[in-house]
Motif scaffolding. Structure first.
Motif, short mmCIF file in Angstrom:
data_model
loop_
_atom_site.label_atom_id
_atom_site.label_comp_id
_atom_site.label_asym_id
_atom_site.label_seq_id
_atom_site.Cartn_x
_atom_site.Cartn_y
_atom_site.Cartn_z
N ALA A 12 -0.90 80.82 33.43
CA ALA A 12 0.48 80.71 32.97
C ALA A 12 0.62 81.30 31.57
N ALA A 13 -0.38 81.09 30.71
CA ALA A 13 -0.33 81.68 29.37
C ALA A 13 -0.40 83.20 29.44
N GLU A 14 -1.20 83.74 30.37
CA GLU A 14 -1.28 85.19 30.54
C GLU A 14 0.05 85.76 31.03
N ILE A 15 0.70 85.08 31.95
CA ILE A 15 1.99 85.55 32.46
C ILE A 15 3.05 85.45 31.36
N LEU A 53 -2.66 69.19 43.03
CA LEU A 53 -2.53 70.58 42.56
C LEU A 53 -1.11 70.85 42.07
N ARG A 54 -1.00 71.37 40.88
CA ARG A 54 0.30 71.71 40.28
C ARG A 54 0.19 73.05 39.57
N TRP A 55 1.28 73.82 39.62
CA TRP A 55 1.35 75.06 38.86
C TRP A 55 1.67 74.72 37.42
N ALA A 56 0.99 75.36 36.51
CA ALA A 56 1.26 75.13 35.08
C ALA A 56 2.60 75.77 34.72
N PRO A 57 3.40 75.09 33.91
CA PRO A 57 4.70 75.66 33.55
C PRO A 57 4.56 76.78 32.52
N LEU A 58 5.51 77.70 32.55
CA LEU A 58 5.53 78.77 31.55
C LEU A 58 6.11 78.22 30.24
N ASP A 59 5.96 79.01 29.21
CA ASP A 59 6.44 78.62 27.88
C ASP A 59 7.96 78.43 27.92
N CYS A 117 8.76 81.05 38.23
CA CYS A 117 9.41 79.74 38.23
C CYS A 117 9.87 79.35 39.64
N ALA A 118 10.39 80.31 40.41
CA ALA A 118 10.83 80.02 41.77
C ALA A 118 9.65 79.65 42.67
N ALA A 119 8.53 80.34 42.51
CA ALA A 119 7.35 80.02 43.31
C ALA A 119 6.82 78.63 42.96
N ALA A 120 6.75 78.32 41.68
CA ALA A 120 6.27 77.00 41.26
C ALA A 120 7.19 75.90 41.80
N GLU A 121 8.50 76.13 41.73
CA GLU A 121 9.47 75.14 42.21
C GLU A 121 9.37 74.97 43.72
N ARG A 122 9.23 76.08 44.44
CA ARG A 122 9.13 76.03 45.91
C ARG A 122 7.87 75.29 46.36
N ILE A 123 6.76 75.57 45.69
CA ILE A 123 5.51 74.90 46.04
C ILE A 123 5.61 73.41 45.76
N GLU A 124 6.21 73.04 44.65
CA GLU A 124 6.38 71.63 44.33
C GLU A 124 7.29 70.94 45.34
N THR A 125 8.36 71.61 45.76
CA THR A 125 9.27 71.05 46.76
C THR A 125 8.56 70.84 48.10
N LEU A 126 7.81 71.85 48.55
CA LEU A 126 7.07 71.73 49.80
C LEU A 126 6.04 70.61 49.74
N GLN A 127 5.39 70.50 48.61
CA GLN A 127 4.38 69.47 48.44
C GLN A 127 5.03 68.08 48.49
N ARG A 128 6.15 67.93 47.81
CA ARG A 128 6.86 66.66 47.81
C ARG A 128 7.33 66.30 49.22
N GLU A 129 7.87 67.28 49.96
CA GLU A 129 8.32 67.03 51.33
C GLU A 129 7.16 66.63 52.24
N SER A 184 -7.80 78.13 44.37
CA SER A 184 -7.92 79.38 43.62
C SER A 184 -6.58 80.06 43.37
N ASN A 185 -5.57 79.75 44.19
CA ASN A 185 -4.25 80.38 44.03
C ASN A 185 -3.30 79.60 43.14
N VAL A 186 -3.67 78.40 42.75
CA VAL A 186 -2.81 77.62 41.86
C VAL A 186 -2.87 78.23 40.47
N ALA A 187 -1.71 78.41 39.88
CA ALA A 187 -1.63 78.99 38.54
C ALA A 187 -2.05 77.94 37.51
#
Length: 160
Positions: A61-64, A143-149, A88-100, A53-56
């Motif tokens: 992402a379109a709303e933001i 689970l992945r965060w959708a990128p912004l425009d 962008c920082a939150a999406a990057e941090r979550i992706e880094t933690l997930q990869r690790e 539920s917390n994944v963007a």
């Protein structure tokens, strides 16, 4: 005259008559807790649903992106830039933690496969526990965060 007023007076729990005592409520000792036990499957499923539920999503992402565009149009450049940066920082941090976490998991599995060659019963159970993969792990990995425009980033880079 005073005794007649006392009889008609409203009584509540703070000014009750001396002869009446307040009854105590009994506590239900056998009521089950609504919280899941730590380490249980219910807790795991609860955490996965919270993550999901917390994944963007792309809609969020379109709303933001629309909100950042609105802020920029109304000359709130710093707030718009900060919102974009935080997302962008939150999406990057979550992706880094997930990869690790995925890399650590694969290393643990490789180590367990190497250690599992012994015939000892304890080594077998360690190997089996390390090699077991839960059903929800694949869902969490996906689970992945959708990128912004991307156009927003270019616009924000042009604004001083």
């Amino acid at each position: 005259m005073t005794s007649e007023i006392d009889l008609n007076r409203h009584n509540n729990k703070f000014n009750a008559r001396p002869g009446k005592k307040k009854k105590k409520k009994k506590k239900n000792k056998h009521r089950k807790s609504s919280k899941a036990r730590p380490g249980s499957e219910e807790e795991l499923l609860e955490l996965v649903s919270t993550l999901r539920s917390n994944v963007a999503t792309s809609r969020r992402a379109a709303e933001i992106s629309a909100l950042v565009q609105y802020l920029l149009r109304h000359r709130h450049f710093e707030v718009g830039r900060e919102l974009h940066h935080i997302y962008c920082a939150a999406a990057e941090r979550i992706e880094t933690l997930q990869r690790e976490r995925i890399e650590l998991d694969t290393r643990e599995r490789a180590r367990a496969a190497a250690d599992g060659e012994g015939e000892e019963e304890e080594a077998f159970f360690r190997h089996a526990a390390a090699m077991a993969r839960l059903e929800c792990e694949e869902e969490v990995d996906a689970l992945r965060w959708a990128p912004l425009d991307e156009e927003l980033k270019r616009i924000l880079d042009m604004i001083p």
